[in-house]
Write an enzyme that holds these catalytic residues in place. Structure first.
Site, PDB file in Angstrom:
ATOM      1  N   ARG A   1       0.840  -1.204   0.000  1.00 55.21           N
ATOM      2  CA  ARG A   1       0.000   0.000   0.000  1.00 55.21           C
ATOM      3  C   ARG A   1       0.878   1.259   0.000  1.00 55.21           C
ATOM      4  NH1 ARG A   1      -2.061   1.984   4.414  1.00 55.21           N
ATOM      5  NH2 ARG A   1      -2.471  -0.030   5.398  1.00 55.21           N
TER       6      ARG A   1
ATOM      7  N   TYR B   1     -16.381  15.090 -15.763  1.00 53.82           N
ATOM      8  CA  TYR B   1     -16.757  13.686 -15.657  1.00 53.82           C
ATOM      9  C   TYR B   1     -17.856  13.528 -14.588  1.00 53.82           C
ATOM     10  CZ  TYR B   1     -15.991   8.667 -15.061  1.00 53.82           C
ATOM     11  OH  TYR B   1     -16.153   7.311 -14.988  1.00 53.82           O
TER      12      TYR B   1
ATOM     13  N   ASP C   1      -7.709  17.408 -15.226  1.00 53.48           N
ATOM     14  CA  ASP C   1      -7.974  16.026 -15.646  1.00 53.48           C
ATOM     15  C   ASP C   1      -7.748  15.983 -17.153  1.00 53.48           C
ATOM     16  OD1 ASP C   1      -9.085  13.633 -16.540  1.00 53.48           O
ATOM     17  OD2 ASP C   1     -10.714  13.647 -15.071  1.00 53.48           O
TER      18      ASP C   1
ATOM     19  N   LYS D   1      -8.319   4.490 -19.526  1.00 54.74           N
ATOM     20  CA  LYS D   1      -8.701   4.905 -20.872  1.00 54.74           C
ATOM     21  C   LYS D   1      -7.493   4.823 -21.813  1.00 54.74           C
ATOM     22  CE  LYS D   1     -12.430   5.758 -18.473  1.00 54.74           C
ATOM     23  NZ  LYS D   1     -12.744   7.071 -17.910  1.00 54.74           N
TER      24      LYS D   1
HETATM   25  C1  LIG Z   1     -13.176   7.584 -16.740  1.00 57.21           C
HETATM   26  C2  LIG Z   1     -12.837   8.932 -16.287  1.00 57.21           C
HETATM   27  C3  LIG Z   1     -12.553   9.187 -14.944  1.00 57.21           C
HETATM   28  C4  LIG Z   1     -12.627   8.121 -13.877  1.00 57.21           C
HETATM   29  O1  LIG Z   1     -11.699   7.110 -14.091  1.00 57.21           O
HETATM   30  P1  LIG Z   1     -11.911   5.592 -13.576  1.00 57.21           P
HETATM   31  O2  LIG Z   1     -10.650   4.941 -13.990  1.00 57.21           O
HETATM   32  O3  LIG Z   1     -13.135   5.082 -14.272  1.00 57.21           O
HETATM   33  O4  LIG Z   1     -12.110   5.668 -12.120  1.00 57.21           O
HETATM   34  C5  LIG Z   1     -12.213  10.481 -14.597  1.00 57.21           C
HETATM   35  N1  LIG Z   1     -12.186  11.478 -15.494  1.00 57.21           N
HETATM   36  C6  LIG Z   1     -12.473  11.268 -16.802  1.00 57.21           C
HETATM   37  C7  LIG Z   1     -12.418  12.409 -17.750  1.00 57.21           C
HETATM   38  C8  LIG Z   1     -12.817   9.994 -17.239  1.00 57.21           C
HETATM   39  O5  LIG Z   1     -13.105   9.789 -18.523  1.00 57.21           O
END
Ligand SMILES: *Cc1c(COP(=O)(O)O)cnc(C)c1O
Length: 403
Positions: free
Chosen positions: A57, A110, A182, A207
């Site tokens: 962790r 998001y 982000d 992603k």
């Molecule tokens: C998918 C996504 C998230 C969250 O990510 P996870 O891996 O699903 O927790 C945050 N911001 C954006 C822009 C996303 O597309």
């Protein structure tokens, strides 16, 4: 390896043959704990403890290699990887926000990030204001003396709204606030938010960074002192969101093709965007690479000449007497090649309806205010041949009209 080109870094950064065995692929250190014998022998000084693996962790060698790789590719001083993208975002907020602090949040983000802020942080005594961060005057007006974080996405999910990252960083720094971006929709080599001045950049590696759709993960990049704090507080203790070594290993496999994939996604998506722009079924296309797109000039400045695979479009009203919602619901049933799914950044093309799917937690009023209408569809364009995707769109539009 600082002077190597990005394409070379993508393959080689942080990944040398394993010292012990020569293994060319990075080993998966699938372990919870580590023997502390050498620590006892060498002396339990703070310095020795810091460089010894004790518990996963806190740190894990496979995660460390992914962190070093992402930091290098992002052009950032340091990185910490987490169990998911939202885990990364939670860990940032938990580390820095305290009751009485103010956070200025982009009005289009998001869906689950917005739920996290509204359902948790607002209730915990954090002051929250949403603002259109692509309008810098509004940002300047909304920032306060107690603003701790400006939080934005560019391009934003789902309507691709572009925020000028360098300009927002300047505003944040005048107020001693941290700019968090982000950049999940536009990872390297498209966009480098830390180089543009963002203190912290966050990615859902689930992603594009992994790109293969087989592992959840998140990454946070930025200045060493901030990342160290997030690592030791948010990730290790407050949220306890460490990455799984196996997922980091899968992400290390995927990341090596990110340069090829992002260039291809960008090329295919531009073709599809141009096609949709001329389609009689489509009212408007939201793609940063189109000259007609509102944020195109800023996108051109900060996206390195590539615009990624994400695009959204608005369906025309009244097609064959149908409402936008009726037509969209029909359309989603009519694709052969493109899959209806809520995620993004995979090699196959995906499509979803934000109002019904990813942004359904928002009230109708809130979503309409930011343009998430009943006629908005979001697609993650893959790396297929654009001709096949365009044929799938063409056939699906025809079929949906006659349902
Ligand atoms: C998918 C996504 C998230 C969250 O990510 P996870 O891996 O699903 O927790 C945050 N911001 C954006 C822009 C996303 O597309």
């Amino acid at each position: 390896m600082k002077n190597l080109a990005f394409e070379t870094q993508v393959v080689h950064a942080a990944q040398q043959p394993d010292e012990l065995t020569g293994s060319l692929n990075t080993p998966i250190y699938q372990t919870a704990t580590y023997s502390l014998k050498s620590l006892l022998e060498n002396g339990m000084t703070a310095e020795n403890i810091a460089k010894t693996y004790t518990y996963s962790r806190t740190s894990n060698p496979t995660n460390d290699i992914l962190q070093e790789k992402i930091a290098t590719l992002a052009g950032a001083q340091d990185c910490v990887v987490t169990s998911s993208g939202l885990g990364a975002i939670s860990s940032i907020f938990a580390t820095f926000l305290r009751p009485g602090d103010h956070i200025l949040v982009a009005d289009v983000i998001y869906g689950s990030t917005q739920t996290l802020i509204d359902d948790y942080y607002k209730q915990m005594g954090i002051q929250v204001d949403y603002v259109n961060t692509s309008n810098l005057d509004l940002v300047k007006k909304a920032i306060k003396m107690n603003t701790k974080i400006i939080y934005t996405e560019s391009p934003a999910n789902p309507n691709m709204k572009i925020t000028d990252i360098a300009a927002c960083a300047k505003i944040a720094h005048e107020y001693n606030a941290i700019l968090v971006v982000d950049s999940t929709f536009s990872p390297f080599p498209i966009q480098f938010p830390n180089k543009l001045g963002a203190d912290i950049c966050v990615y859902s590696t689930t992603k594009y960074i992994n790109g293969h759709g087989n592992a959840l993960g998140g990454a946070i990049t930025g200045k060493s002192d901030l990342i160290k704090e997030i690592k030791n507080k948010g990730v290790k203790i407050y949220c306890a969101t460490p990455a799984s070594p196996f997922n980091s290993w899968l992400t290390l496999n995927g990341i090596r093709t990110i340069d090829l994939r992002m260039k291809k996604h960008s090329e295919v998506a531009l073709e599809v965007a141009k096609f949709l722009e001329t389609s009689p079924y489509v009212e408007k296309v939201f793609y940063p690479g189109l000259e007609s797109f509102e944020g195109h000039e800023i996108a051109k400045k900060q996206m390195n000449g590539l615009y990624g695979g994400m695009l959204a479009f608005e369906i025309k009203d009244g097609i064959n007497g149908m409402t936008k919602l009726e037509f969209c619901q029909n359309l989603l049933l009519c694709f052969d090649l493109i899959t209806v799914a809520a995620s993004l950044g995979e090699m196959e093309s995906l499509i979803e309806h934000p109002a019904l799917m990813t942004h359904r937690a928002l009230s109708t009023e809130d979503r309409l205010k930011v343009g998430i209408t009943d006629g908005l569809l979001r697609t993650s364009i893959g790396i297929e041949n654009p001709k096949d995707l365009i044929a799938d769109f063409t056939a699906a539009f025809e079929k949906a009209k006659n349902m």
